[in-house]
Write a protein that holds these residues in place. Structure first.
Motif, PDB file in Angstrom:
ATOM      1  N   ASP A  32       9.738  11.759  -0.844  1.00 49.95           N
ATOM      2  CA  ASP A  32       8.654  12.213  -1.720  1.00 49.95           C
ATOM      3  C   ASP A  32       9.124  12.119  -3.162  1.00 49.95           C
ATOM      4  O   ASP A  32       9.141  13.091  -3.900  1.00 49.95           O
ATOM      5  CB  ASP A  32       8.270  13.656  -1.384  1.00 49.95           C
ATOM      6  CG  ASP A  32       7.024  14.104  -2.143  1.00 49.95           C
ATOM      7  OD1 ASP A  32       6.262  13.230  -2.587  1.00 49.95           O
ATOM      8  OD2 ASP A  32       6.831  15.320  -2.294  1.00 49.95           O
ATOM      9  N   ARG A  41       4.865   2.486  -0.689  1.00 53.22           N
ATOM     10  CA  ARG A  41       4.044   3.670  -0.444  1.00 53.22           C
ATOM     11  C   ARG A  41       3.247   3.459   0.836  1.00 53.22           C
ATOM     12  O   ARG A  41       2.651   2.408   1.046  1.00 53.22           O
ATOM     13  CB  ARG A  41       3.111   3.919  -1.624  1.00 53.22           C
ATOM     14  CG  ARG A  41       2.190   5.129  -1.451  1.00 53.22           C
ATOM     15  CD  ARG A  41       1.477   5.450  -2.756  1.00 53.22           C
ATOM     16  NE  ARG A  41       2.451   5.825  -3.794  1.00 53.22           N
ATOM     17  CZ  ARG A  41       2.491   5.277  -5.003  1.00 53.22           C
ATOM     18  NH1 ARG A  41       1.620   4.343  -5.341  1.00 53.22           N
ATOM     19  NH2 ARG A  41       3.394   5.671  -5.869  1.00 53.22           N
ATOM     20  N   THR A  43       0.120   4.978   3.000  1.00 50.99           N
ATOM     21  CA  THR A  43      -1.052   5.845   2.939  1.00 50.99           C
ATOM     22  C   THR A  43      -1.819   5.712   4.247  1.00 50.99           C
ATOM     23  O   THR A  43      -2.366   4.651   4.552  1.00 50.99           O
ATOM     24  CB  THR A  43      -1.963   5.472   1.760  1.00 50.99           C
ATOM     25  OG1 THR A  43      -1.213   5.531   0.550  1.00 50.99           O
ATOM     26  CG2 THR A  43      -3.131   6.435   1.668  1.00 50.99           C
ATOM     27  N   GLY A  47      -1.559  11.386   5.513  1.00 49.85           N
ATOM     28  CA  GLY A  47      -1.063  11.651   4.169  1.00 49.85           C
ATOM     29  C   GLY A  47      -0.435  10.430   3.542  1.00 49.85           C
ATOM     30  O   GLY A  47      -0.592   9.311   4.019  1.00 49.85           O
ATOM     31  N   THR A  48       0.294  10.652   2.457  1.00 46.56           N
ATOM     32  CA  THR A  48       0.936   9.574   1.699  1.00 46.56           C
ATOM     33  C   THR A  48       2.420   9.864   1.554  1.00 46.56           C
ATOM     34  O   THR A  48       2.818  10.997   1.280  1.00 46.56           O
ATOM     35  CB  THR A  48       0.302   9.443   0.299  1.00 46.56           C
ATOM     36  OG1 THR A  48      -1.076   9.101   0.449  1.00 46.56           O
ATOM     37  CG2 THR A  48       0.995   8.361  -0.510  1.00 46.56           C
ATOM     38  N   ASP A  50       6.104   8.163  -0.197  1.00 47.80           N
ATOM     39  CA  ASP A  50       6.781   7.165  -1.016  1.00 47.80           C
ATOM     40  C   ASP A  50       8.149   6.878  -0.418  1.00 47.80           C
ATOM     41  O   ASP A  50       8.863   7.799  -0.013  1.00 47.80           O
ATOM     42  CB  ASP A  50       6.930   7.652  -2.452  1.00 47.80           C
ATOM     43  CG  ASP A  50       5.645   7.501  -3.239  1.00 47.80           C
ATOM     44  OD1 ASP A  50       5.522   8.159  -4.283  1.00 47.80           O
ATOM     45  OD2 ASP A  50       4.757   6.744  -2.814  1.00 47.80           O
ATOM     46  N   ILE A 167       2.902   9.392  10.179  1.00 50.88           N
ATOM     47  CA  ILE A 167       2.330   8.623   9.074  1.00 50.88           C
ATOM     48  C   ILE A 167       2.983   7.246   9.004  1.00 50.88           C
ATOM     49  O   ILE A 167       2.302   6.212   8.885  1.00 50.88           O
ATOM     50  CB  ILE A 167       2.517   9.372   7.739  1.00 50.88           C
ATOM     51  CG1 ILE A 167       1.711  10.674   7.751  1.00 50.88           C
ATOM     52  CG2 ILE A 167       2.094   8.502   6.558  1.00 50.88           C
ATOM     53  CD1 ILE A 167       1.998  11.583   6.565  1.00 50.88           C
ATOM     54  N   ALA A 179      -1.876  -0.133   5.339  1.00 49.25           N
ATOM     55  CA  ALA A 179      -1.397   1.198   4.951  1.00 49.25           C
ATOM     56  C   ALA A 179      -0.121   1.147   4.121  1.00 49.25           C
ATOM     57  O   ALA A 179       0.232   2.130   3.471  1.00 49.25           O
ATOM     58  CB  ALA A 179      -1.161   2.049   6.202  1.00 49.25           C
TER      59      ALA A 179
END
Length: 273
Positions: A32, A41, A43, A47-48, A50, A167, A179
């Protein structure tokens, strides 16, 4: 009898404690982090996140090996949660005692040579070979399945990474189209981008997903897995453009652009150049 420590010893203990906390906080911030001039990244619905480009490459390798072995997405989630806990998805050349690599496997425990364990494709294969032997690994709690493979000091720690692992799995297995997005400078900087080498990229892709693998996709999900793998390795192989399924990514787009509509990008094969 109470043992007393000298002021010097107390100072050393305090410094070590502070450094340990600082290192731990630093490691846990890696998934993060603030944006930089290069990175990736993810997505997805959950959620997202990094990532550093190296982390994305490791994640792509793990998903590719799982695809080759025809394993379910749950296996990838377990592998990611394990890798996040053990190394933050970095290919570490060091660790506790003789542990190395993404999963911090130990050569002395029969996992392989240090050189082999620093190959994400090899080490992911060894992890999955152990995981499929765990009875009911798809249904039991994640940390229990991971611990059966790893035999770490505290297997409960794997559980805290399950949501982030989901994710990542959605993106790198191809279930969530487009994504993943990566960016890096094309000119200047400390690590210049090499000349485009799509043939080398395709060769490494085949080593990961299995002999005979090409950029032609058997399904839309496989196509996005290949596209994500290619994007994660775009900097390494100097790729400037990736197209698939009506979308394309260009290195010139930078951090903000991501995947854009491209009517010329077919679903039959991933295009890289």
């Amino acid at each position: 009898m109470r043992r007393r420590f000298s002021p010097g010893v107390i100072a050393i203990i305090a410094i070590v404690a502070v450094l340990a906390v600082a290192i731990t906080v630093g490691l846990f911030a890696l998934l993060d982090r603030p944006s930089t001039d290069e990175g990736c990244r993810v997505t997805a619905a959950g959620g997202t996140l990094d990532l550093e480009i190296e982390q994305a490459q490791v994640a792509a390798a793990i998903a590719g090996v799982a695809h080759r072995r025809k394993l379910p997405e749950r296996a990838v989630v377990i592998a990611y949660a394990t890798g996040i806990q053990e190394s933050k998805l970095y290919n570490l050349p060091f660790g506790d005692r003789d542990s190395v690599g993404v999963f911090q496997q130990r050569p002395s425990q029969g996992w392989g040579t240090p050189e082999q364990l620093l190959d994400p494709v090899y080490t992911a294969g060894r992890f999955f070979a152990g995981l499929v032997k765990v009875k009911g690994y798809q249904k039991i709690p994640l940390h229990e399945a991971a611990q059966e493979v790893q035999r770490s000091a505290d297997g409960s720690l794997y559980a805290q990474h399950e949501e982030n692992a989901k994710i990542l799995a959605a993106a790198f297995t191809g279930r969530a189209p487009g994504a993943l997005h990566c960016w890096f400078p094309l000119e200047g900087g400390e690590t210049p981008v090499p000349a485009p080498a799509p043939a080398k990229a395709t060769k490494e892709l085949a080593r990961t997903l299995g002999a005979g693998t090409t950029l032609k996709a058997a399904s839309r999900r496989q196509g996005w897995l290949i596209a994500s793998w290619s994007l994660a390795h775009a900097q390494r192989y100097g790729l400037r453009r990736i197209g698939y399924d009506g979308r394309s990514w260009t290195a010139e787009g930078g951090e903000e652009q991501g995947w854009t509509a491209d009517p010329g990008a077919s679903r039959g094969a991933v295009r890289i150049s």
